[in-house]
Each structure stands twice: as C-alpha cells, then as structure tokens.
Design an enzyme around this catalytic site. Sequence first.
Site, PDB file in Angstrom:
ATOM      1  N   LYS A 290     -50.705  17.359 -26.119  1.00 34.71           N
ATOM      2  CA  LYS A 290     -49.368  17.441 -26.745  1.00 34.71           C
ATOM      3  C   LYS A 290     -49.135  16.223 -27.707  1.00 34.71           C
ATOM      4  O   LYS A 290     -48.288  16.540 -28.722  1.00 34.71           O
ATOM      5  CB  LYS A 290     -48.545  16.948 -25.321  1.00 34.71           C
ATOM      6  CG  LYS A 290     -48.504  18.223 -24.461  1.00 34.71           C
ATOM      7  CD  LYS A 290     -48.161  19.537 -25.075  1.00 34.71           C
ATOM      8  CE  LYS A 290     -48.063  20.409 -23.725  1.00 34.71           C
ATOM      9  NZ  LYS A 290     -47.566  21.901 -24.560  1.00 34.71           N
TER      10      LYS A 290
ATOM     11  N   THR B 166     -38.453  24.531 -11.888  1.00 31.39           N
ATOM     12  CA  THR B 166     -39.029  25.629 -12.088  1.00 31.39           C
ATOM     13  C   THR B 166     -39.354  26.199 -10.631  1.00 31.39           C
ATOM     14  O   THR B 166     -39.280  25.132  -9.581  1.00 31.39           O
ATOM     15  CB  THR B 166     -40.577  25.663 -12.601  1.00 31.39           C
ATOM     16  OG1 THR B 166     -41.342  24.777 -11.836  1.00 31.39           O
ATOM     17  CG2 THR B 166     -40.129  25.407 -14.203  1.00 31.39           C
TER      18      THR B 166
ATOM     19  N   ASP C 228     -47.941  36.899 -24.218  1.00 33.73           N
ATOM     20  CA  ASP C 228     -48.382  36.132 -22.817  1.00 33.73           C
ATOM     21  C   ASP C 228     -49.582  36.666 -22.398  1.00 33.73           C
ATOM     22  O   ASP C 228     -49.999  37.898 -22.519  1.00 33.73           O
ATOM     23  CB  ASP C 228     -47.322  36.252 -21.815  1.00 33.73           C
ATOM     24  CG  ASP C 228     -47.135  35.280 -20.749  1.00 33.73           C
ATOM     25  OD1 ASP C 228     -46.290  34.283 -20.627  1.00 33.73           O
ATOM     26  OD2 ASP C 228     -48.219  35.298 -20.033  1.00 33.73           O
TER      27      ASP C 228
ATOM     28  N   TYR D 217     -53.606  16.568 -21.083  1.00 40.15           N
ATOM     29  CA  TYR D 217     -52.466  17.214 -21.383  1.00 40.15           C
ATOM     30  C   TYR D 217     -51.798  16.188 -22.526  1.00 40.15           C
ATOM     31  O   TYR D 217     -51.077  16.731 -23.433  1.00 40.15           O
ATOM     32  CB  TYR D 217     -51.579  17.261 -19.906  1.00 40.15           C
ATOM     33  CG  TYR D 217     -50.269  17.991 -20.256  1.00 40.15           C
ATOM     34  CD1 TYR D 217     -50.159  19.557 -20.027  1.00 40.15           C
ATOM     35  CD2 TYR D 217     -49.333  17.171 -20.696  1.00 40.15           C
ATOM     36  CE1 TYR D 217     -48.939  20.068 -20.269  1.00 40.15           C
ATOM     37  CE2 TYR D 217     -47.912  17.972 -20.662  1.00 40.15           C
ATOM     38  CZ  TYR D 217     -47.907  19.300 -20.718  1.00 40.15           C
ATOM     39  OH  TYR D 217     -46.594  19.812 -20.932  1.00 40.15           O
TER      40      TYR D 217
ATOM     41  N   ASN E 156     -45.331  28.334 -27.433  1.00 36.60           N
ATOM     42  CA  ASN E 156     -44.919  27.715 -26.321  1.00 36.60           C
ATOM     43  C   ASN E 156     -46.095  27.837 -25.243  1.00 36.60           C
ATOM     44  O   ASN E 156     -46.178  27.292 -23.906  1.00 36.60           O
ATOM     45  CB  ASN E 156     -43.452  28.536 -25.729  1.00 36.60           C
ATOM     46  CG  ASN E 156     -43.294  28.098 -24.047  1.00 36.60           C
ATOM     47  OD1 ASN E 156     -42.941  26.985 -23.980  1.00 36.60           O
ATOM     48  ND2 ASN E 156     -43.545  29.087 -23.410  1.00 36.60           N
TER      49      ASN E 156
ATOM     50  N   ILE F 159     -38.986  20.252 -16.175  1.00 34.94           N
ATOM     51  CA  ILE F 159     -37.982  21.413 -16.347  1.00 34.94           C
ATOM     52  C   ILE F 159     -38.077  21.938 -14.777  1.00 34.94           C
ATOM     53  O   ILE F 159     -39.317  22.417 -14.327  1.00 34.94           O
ATOM     54  CB  ILE F 159     -38.407  22.220 -17.366  1.00 34.94           C
ATOM     55  CG1 ILE F 159     -38.270  21.824 -18.722  1.00 34.94           C
ATOM     56  CG2 ILE F 159     -37.399  23.749 -17.265  1.00 34.94           C
ATOM     57  CD1 ILE F 159     -36.971  21.064 -18.985  1.00 34.94           C
TER      58      ILE F 159
END
Length: 263
Positions: free
Chosen positions: A174, A205, A50, A170, A103, A203
């Site tokens: 993708k 978060t 990371d 984005y 990821n 998702i």
Amino acid sequence: MSTTSDTASVTDYATEFAGRTALVTGAASGIGLATARRLGAGGANVVIADHNAEGAEKAAADLRAEGIEAAAVAVDVTSPESVAAAVAFAVDTYGALELAVNNAGIGGPSAPTGEYDIEAYDRVVSTNLNGVFYSLRHELPAIEAAGRGGAVVNVASILGSVGFAGSSAYVAAKHGVVGLTKTAAAEYAAKGIRVNVVGPGFIETPLLRTMDQEAYDGLVALHPAGRLGRSEEVAELIAFLLSERSSFVSGSYHLVDGAYTAL
C-alpha cells in the site's frame, strides 16, 4: 447586493459522469461495488471487473436492475494479460475508457516480518501493488486514446502512510501504491489525465462482524470517530476525485479514516 450570479452552475450529480465509461476492479462487493453503484448513479457506463466472475455478473445484473448501465468481466489483476483483456473489454463494450478505479486487493496473513511466509508475501504484493501497476499500464494508454482526458483513483489504505504490526506485505504494497500514484500523476498531468489515491480506514463489512466482539471493539477504538467506515463513504470520495469537481487535484493521497491517522 450580492455580486454572485443567481445562475451560478450547480453540479448535477445524476449526470456528472454521463457518456463516460468507468472500469472498477474488485467490484463484485464492498468498496468496489459501492463505487460502481455511485458512478453509475452519476450516469457512467460501469464495467464490474473481479476475479469472482459469478459475483461480477450478479453485481452487474443488480446494477442494471437499478437502471445503471453495467457489464461484467472476469479479471486476475496479477496477470498483465488478464488486465489488458479487461481494459479491451471495456473499450469494446462502450467505445472508450475515461475513468478507472483500481480497488482489487487482498489482506494476507498476520505474522511478524521475521516470520512472514514468503509465498504469502509475494501473493499480497503481486495483487495489491503489481496489480495496480498492471492496471495503470493498460488503463492509461486507453484513457489517453479516448482523447477526452480522464481520471484514475487507486485504492490504498491508511496503511499506505503508517505501519501495522503483523502486516508487512500489505503495508509495503500500500505504501508502494501511493508512490506509484504520484509518479503516474506527474507523467500524465499534461495529457489531461489525473491520478489520485485514497486511503480508507477499517471499513464495516460482514467479514468483520464475524470477529469476536473484543477484537471488533478494538478496531473501532483505533478510530477517534468511534466507528468503522462505510463503503459508501469511500465511494463518495472516489467519485469526487474522478469528477470535474476535483479538476486541479492530481497526485495526491486522500484519507477517509475517521481520524485514525491523526493520532
């Protein structure tokens, strides 16, 4: 009388990744951390990679406290040299690399395409698309060198198949990840290396919970399932695609989106 053997093998999910090493980028939190935890629970040695070095170290320490073999490395996926160093770290630490999850990604600002900030566009594409290419560029030779086959999962998005107003950078990145995945899968299939891509919906978060309720409810309403997804649900799909349970699955794009793209 059944013709099925009573001794038919059943997958042991606690050992399905035993003896294998997995590198997960963007793994200090969210989907990446959930994936690292799931792979580690299956016996993998996990490398938490990371850009947030402190966060990666904490995540690795937390996993070790759970009995998972984990190490941390700082990585900037926009730098080929940094990615190469992270892959080398995984190999040096555990002897080989067989599994990878790409990821790491960022969202970027929201603006119409004709008004989108060019520097922001470059930053999003550099992280979300170029970062996946740089990762594959160094992971695939390392997996091949290990000599046992392996698998890679790239994390795209539902926006790898549909558009979303205000998110040109984005969406473009993708979509590119989906095409890159298919190409790499075709190139490495004969070498026993599978490459797939997942497309999560929105998702749950902590960040999303800071939105005003009307905006949050609007996101939920886009999903016929009536809720947002959970990181663990994405991690479970990734684990399946990395496992031998999906041994004939490669070059494909798998959505985990509560029927978002079914509309």
